[in-house]
Design a protein around this motif. Structure first.
Motif, PDB file in Angstrom:
ATOM      1  N   ALA A 208      23.631  42.263   5.863  1.00  0.00           N
ATOM      2  CA  ALA A 208      22.732  41.264   6.448  1.00  0.00           C
ATOM      3  C   ALA A 208      22.116  40.387   5.369  1.00  0.00           C
ATOM      4  O   ALA A 208      22.032  39.154   5.533  1.00  0.00           O
TER       5      ALA A 208
ATOM      6  N   ASP B   8      17.901  44.178  -4.361  1.00  0.00           N
ATOM      7  CA  ASP B   8      18.257  45.473  -3.771  1.00  0.00           C
ATOM      8  C   ASP B   8      17.990  46.588  -4.764  1.00  0.00           C
ATOM      9  O   ASP B   8      18.347  46.473  -5.936  1.00  0.00           O
TER      10      ASP B   8
ATOM     11  N   GLY C 227      23.562  49.618   1.094  1.00  0.00           N
ATOM     12  CA  GLY C 227      23.853  50.023   2.474  1.00  0.00           C
ATOM     13  C   GLY C 227      24.467  51.407   2.547  1.00  0.00           C
ATOM     14  O   GLY C 227      24.529  52.139   1.558  1.00  0.00           O
ATOM     15  N   PRO C 228      24.958  51.765   3.750  1.00  0.00           N
ATOM     16  CA  PRO C 228      25.406  53.151   3.953  1.00  0.00           C
ATOM     17  C   PRO C 228      26.842  53.434   3.531  1.00  0.00           C
ATOM     18  O   PRO C 228      27.234  54.597   3.395  1.00  0.00           O
TER      19      PRO C 228
ATOM     20  N   ARG D 255      33.629  51.902  13.041  1.00  0.00           N
ATOM     21  CA  ARG D 255      33.820  51.954  14.486  1.00  0.00           C
ATOM     22  C   ARG D 255      34.362  50.598  14.974  1.00  0.00           C
ATOM     23  O   ARG D 255      35.164  50.516  15.890  1.00  0.00           O
ATOM     24  N   SER D 256      33.904  49.550  14.325  1.00  0.00           N
ATOM     25  CA  SER D 256      34.203  48.192  14.783  1.00  0.00           C
ATOM     26  C   SER D 256      35.689  47.879  14.743  1.00  0.00           C
ATOM     27  O   SER D 256      36.405  48.364  13.850  1.00  0.00           O
TER      28      SER D 256
ATOM     29  N   VAL E 150      11.418  46.585  -4.122  1.00  0.00           N
ATOM     30  CA  VAL E 150      10.221  45.839  -3.738  1.00  0.00           C
ATOM     31  C   VAL E 150       9.226  46.859  -3.198  1.00  0.00           C
ATOM     32  O   VAL E 150       9.461  47.502  -2.179  1.00  0.00           O
TER      33      VAL E 150
ATOM     34  N   GLY F   6      17.911  47.008   6.541  1.00  0.00           N
ATOM     35  CA  GLY F   6      18.818  47.983   7.133  1.00  0.00           C
ATOM     36  C   GLY F   6      18.342  48.636   8.413  1.00  0.00           C
ATOM     37  O   GLY F   6      17.303  48.308   8.979  1.00  0.00           O
TER      38      GLY F   6
ATOM     39  N   GLY G 180      21.697  44.116  12.392  1.00  0.00           N
ATOM     40  CA  GLY G 180      21.925  45.564  12.471  1.00  0.00           C
ATOM     41  C   GLY G 180      23.343  45.999  12.683  1.00  0.00           C
ATOM     42  O   GLY G 180      23.650  47.159  12.459  1.00  0.00           O
TER      43      GLY G 180
ATOM     44  N   ILE H  25      27.842  44.543  12.809  1.00  0.00           N
ATOM     45  CA  ILE H  25      28.749  43.511  12.297  1.00  0.00           C
ATOM     46  C   ILE H  25      28.965  42.322  13.248  1.00  0.00           C
ATOM     47  O   ILE H  25      28.940  41.168  12.806  1.00  0.00           O
TER      48      ILE H  25
HETATM   49  C1  LIG Z   1      26.734  55.553   9.038  1.00  0.00           C
HETATM   50  C2  LIG Z   1      26.738  54.171   9.607  1.00  0.00           C
HETATM   51  C3  LIG Z   1      27.908  53.630  10.095  1.00  0.00           C
HETATM   52  C4  LIG Z   1      27.924  52.350  10.663  1.00  0.00           C
HETATM   53  N1  LIG Z   1      29.088  51.834  11.138  1.00  0.00           N
HETATM   54  C5  LIG Z   1      29.088  50.622  11.707  1.00  0.00           C
HETATM   55  C6  LIG Z   1      30.288  50.058  12.252  1.00  0.00           C
HETATM   56  O1  LIG Z   1      31.354  50.639  12.225  1.00  0.00           O
HETATM   57  N2  LIG Z   1      30.221  48.824  12.818  1.00  0.00           N
HETATM   58  C7  LIG Z   1      29.059  48.113  12.874  1.00  0.00           C
HETATM   59  O2  LIG Z   1      29.049  46.995  13.386  1.00  0.00           O
HETATM   60  N3  LIG Z   1      27.926  48.632  12.374  1.00  0.00           N
HETATM   61  C8  LIG Z   1      27.906  49.855  11.812  1.00  0.00           C
HETATM   62  N4  LIG Z   1      26.732  50.364  11.332  1.00  0.00           N
HETATM   63  C9  LIG Z   1      25.499  49.584  11.526  1.00  0.00           C
HETATM   64  C10 LIG Z   1      25.323  48.463  10.481  1.00  0.00           C
HETATM   65  O3  LIG Z   1      26.427  47.611  10.426  1.00  0.00           O
HETATM   66  C11 LIG Z   1      25.052  48.995   9.121  1.00  0.00           C
HETATM   67  O4  LIG Z   1      23.882  49.751   9.160  1.00  0.00           O
HETATM   68  C12 LIG Z   1      24.905  47.881   8.072  1.00  0.00           C
HETATM   69  O5  LIG Z   1      24.853  48.495   6.811  1.00  0.00           O
HETATM   70  C13 LIG Z   1      23.682  47.029   8.309  1.00  0.00           C
HETATM   71  O6  LIG Z   1      23.565  46.117   7.259  1.00  0.00           O
HETATM   72  P1  LIG Z   1      22.153  45.720   6.687  1.00  0.00           P
HETATM   73  O7  LIG Z   1      22.394  44.751   5.600  1.00  0.00           O
HETATM   74  O8  LIG Z   1      21.280  45.358   7.827  1.00  0.00           O
HETATM   75  O9  LIG Z   1      21.536  47.056   6.080  1.00  0.00           O
HETATM   76  P2  LIG Z   1      22.026  47.937   4.871  1.00  0.00           P
HETATM   77  O10 LIG Z   1      23.478  47.809   4.671  1.00  0.00           O
HETATM   78  O11 LIG Z   1      21.480  49.298   5.101  1.00  0.00           O
HETATM   79  O12 LIG Z   1      21.309  47.294   3.604  1.00  0.00           O
HETATM   80  C14 LIG Z   1      19.921  47.379   3.407  1.00  0.00           C
HETATM   81  C15 LIG Z   1      19.667  47.341   1.922  1.00  0.00           C
HETATM   82  O13 LIG Z   1      18.268  47.162   1.725  1.00  0.00           O
HETATM   83  C16 LIG Z   1      17.926  47.809   0.530  1.00  0.00           C
HETATM   84  N5  LIG Z   1      16.479  48.013   0.550  1.00  0.00           N
HETATM   85  C17 LIG Z   1      15.745  48.565   1.548  1.00  0.00           C
HETATM   86  N6  LIG Z   1      14.443  48.554   1.224  1.00  0.00           N
HETATM   87  C18 LIG Z   1      14.347  47.975  -0.004  1.00  0.00           C
HETATM   88  C19 LIG Z   1      13.266  47.680  -0.871  1.00  0.00           C
HETATM   89  N7  LIG Z   1      11.999  47.960  -0.550  1.00  0.00           N
HETATM   90  N8  LIG Z   1      13.523  47.103  -2.065  1.00  0.00           N
HETATM   91  C20 LIG Z   1      14.800  46.799  -2.422  1.00  0.00           C
HETATM   92  N9  LIG Z   1      15.864  47.062  -1.630  1.00  0.00           N
HETATM   93  C21 LIG Z   1      15.648  47.629  -0.437  1.00  0.00           C
HETATM   94  C22 LIG Z   1      18.739  49.085   0.555  1.00  0.00           C
HETATM   95  O14 LIG Z   1      18.926  49.597  -0.747  1.00  0.00           O
HETATM   96  C23 LIG Z   1      20.038  48.624   1.214  1.00  0.00           C
HETATM   97  O15 LIG Z   1      21.059  48.378   0.286  1.00  0.00           O
HETATM   98  C24 LIG Z   1      26.715  51.615  10.743  1.00  0.00           C
HETATM   99  C25 LIG Z   1      25.533  52.171  10.259  1.00  0.00           C
HETATM  100  C26 LIG Z   1      25.537  53.432   9.686  1.00  0.00           C
HETATM  101  C27 LIG Z   1      24.229  53.988   9.180  1.00  0.00           C
END
Ligand SMILES: Cc1cc2nc3c(=O)[nH]c(=O)nc-3n(C[C@H](O)[C@H](O)[C@H](O)COP(=O)(O)OP(=O)(O)OC[C@H]3O[C@@H](n4cnc5c(N)ncnc54)[C@H](O)[C@@H]3O)c2cc1C
Length: 489
Positions: free
Chosen positions: A54, A74, A82-83, A94-95, A156, A190, A430, A432
């Motif tokens: 995101a 980050d 991310g995860p 899953r997607s 942060v 995230g 949240g 893809i």
């Molecule tokens: C196990 C799992 C499997 C998933 N599989 C799918 C799938 O197949 N298809 C789908 O569409 N979605 C899936 N998702 C949902 C979603 O796509 C993911 O969670 C995705 O990573 C979301 O991206 P994001 O950038 O919102 O968050 P994230 O990828 O979690 O990134 C957030 C980032 O913020 C950073 N961060 C947080 N707080 C701070 C701070 N205070 N200071 C600095 N850095 C910080 C973290 O280090 C992290 O790198 C899945 C989620 C999980 C948990």
């Protein structure tokens, strides 16, 4: 037309093509936000906290719209955001592989283009779903080819409103502290970005050494030969169970409250551009109705994940088995459900995530002022839902709103671009599928706000602009005709 199908290893050709596409589209747009300084230091127009999917798309969109002076921070090391390569334990996403997700409408930026360039067209055709490590590699490539301004290793720790309407970000890198002044802050933090992993209170009745959440760093090698209990049957519960079994667990018991595993992925099933762009326009009670229903139906675990577990004969599924009691006995735990008692050596909670602002120290200064849905919208009878009640009530650009008008104006500069935005905006954060549409909505809103706020400077530029288009020699007035027409009047 270039043919990306022939050879694996054509990534360079894809990058050339992407650069060409961007240049044909005149992207990124020229930088236009006037520079600001505070105490002799340049203010950053937008700081994005989180460099996962995101955060990267938000950065890509801002860059595209000419907001060049932004930063992505980050706390994770580069390539581990991310995860995907940390606590995710599925083999593939899953997607569906064809989702264009973060590509911002650019064909050469899609996962498919990347995959075909790396492995060839045949490999793409043979591919079922994206392996999670490959998805991470794609995100790393995405960040590189768009040259996004990401800083890793920087946490942060607090976001503090300033008297001048901007925000101080107090950050740390190892033991080094740093302050960044920003005009807008985007929380791309995230799935648990406004809270953390959810574990039911009953877990507190046993020592922490006996359990973990699926989002924890679990040492599966230590679980070899052990009896493992898994609570929940969502995707993560299933993938953790599979990892334990593949790592040599002697026995695995999965405890599920429901009498049946959910089978139908309701919200994905009705996915369309209508849902993507229309959800935010729904009356509040309809937003609630849609999400409350979809949540009540639950999302099934992916079929490959279930098969990964059920292929082990030492795996046992217990449906209709909510946890009634957990008791520590010597070196193990007794799990009691309405159906019986089971001895396990270790428990894994696959119980998801919760919204809990008190869990996010970086938001402590502003959290008391954030308006939640429960502060404004009376829960419809028969549709009580703690997660929806605690969801932030967001404005059109994902910005927080104030519980009491005037109590914390800086909230309008903090944008919640993570999963809890779903009730206000639909599924544009949240996961893809519609992340580019979400980032587009976010970036347009920030652009509007930056422009409106700088209106005096833009007006001054309008007045000061003096580059002529006409040089004055293109067409002179016809003097003879002018004299004649003056005589007649
Ligand atoms: C196990 C799992 C499997 C998933 N599989 C799918 C799938 O197949 N298809 C789908 O569409 N979605 C899936 N998702 C949902 C979603 O796509 C993911 O969670 C995705 O990573 C979301 O991206 P994001 O950038 O919102 O968050 P994230 O990828 O979690 O990134 C957030 C980032 O913020 C950073 N961060 C947080 N707080 C701070 C701070 N205070 N200071 C600095 N850095 C910080 C973290 O280090 C992290 O790198 C899945 C989620 C999980 C948990």
């Amino acid at each position: 037309m270039s043919d990306l199908s022939k050879l694996p290893g054509d990534l360079e050709a894809l990058e050339v093509r992407l650069r060409q596409d961007l240049s044909w589209l005149e992207l990124p747009a020229k930088s236009w936000v006037p520079t600001r300084e505070v105490d002799g230091r340049t203010v950053v127009d937008v700081v994005i906290i989180g460099g996962g999917m995101a955060g990267l798309v938000a950065s890509g969109m801002l860059k595209r719209m000419g907001v060049a002076n932004h930063l992505v921070l980050d706390k994770a090391p580069a390539g581990q955001e991310g995860p995907w390569v940390t606590f995710a334990r599925m083999r593939t996403l899953r997607s569906a592989k064809v989702l264009t997700g973060p590509a911002m409408g650019l064909p050469a930026l899609t996962f498919r283009a990347y995959y075909e360039a790396c492995f060839g067209r045949e490999a793409w055709v043979a591919l079922d779903r994206a392996p999670r490590e490959t998805w991470m590699e794609y995100l790393i490539w995405y960040r590189k080819v768009l040259d996004l301004p990401v800083r890793n290793g920087l946490s942060v720790n607090s976001v503090l409103p300033r008297a001048d309407g901007m925000l101080d970000l107090i950050c740390s890198e190892d033991s080094k502290k740093e302050k960044i002044v920003a005009r807008h802050v985007v929380l791309a933090t995230g799935r648990d970005g406004l809270g953390g992993p959810f574990v039911p209170d009953i877990a507190k009745s046993i020592d922490q050494k006996f359990w973990a959440h699926t989002a924890d760093d679990i040492d599966f090698a230590m679980l070899r030969g052990k009896r493992i209990g898994v609570i929940g049957a969502g995707a993560s519960a299933m993938d953790n169970a599979a990892t334990a079994l593949e790592g040599g667990a002697a026995r695995l018991d999965m405890f599920v409250r429901r009498r049946e595993l959910p089978r139908i992925n309701k919200f994905t099933g009705i996915g369309s551009q209508g849902v993507v762009h229309g959800f935010a326009g729904l009356p509040d009670e309809w937003k609630w109705r849609f999400l409350n229903y979809a949540m009540g139906q639950q999302t099934p675990p992916p079929r490959p994940s279930v098969l990964r577990v059920s292929s082990f004969e030492q795996a046992h599924l217990h449906l209709g088995s909510p946890i009634a009691d957990l008791k520590q006995e010597d070196d193990h735990v007794i799990v009691t459900t309405p159906k019986g008692s089971y001895a396990v050596d270790f428990l894994i909670f696959g119980t998801g995530f919760k919204i809990d602002l008190s869990n996010r120290p970086e938001l402590a200064a502003v959290a008391p002022y954030i308006r939640l849905w429960q502060d404004r919208f009376p829960t419809p009878a028969g549709m009580e839902n703690g997660e929806l009640e605690g969801s932030p009530d967001l404005g059109g650009a994902f910005e927080f709103l104030e519980r009491q008008p005037g109590s914390c104006p800086a909230l309008s500069k903090i944008h919640c671009f993570n999963f809890p935005a779903t009730l206000s905006h639909g599924k544009l954060t949240g996961d893809i599928p519609a992340i580019s549409e979400g980032a587009d909505r976010l970036a347009r809103g920030i652009v509007r706000s930056l422009f409106v706020e700088d209106r005096e400077k833009h007006f001054a530029s309008l007045q000061a602009f003096d580059t002529p288009e006409l040089l004055g020699d293109e067409w002179a007035e016809d003097e003879a005709l002018f004299e004649l027409s003056s005589e007649r009047t």
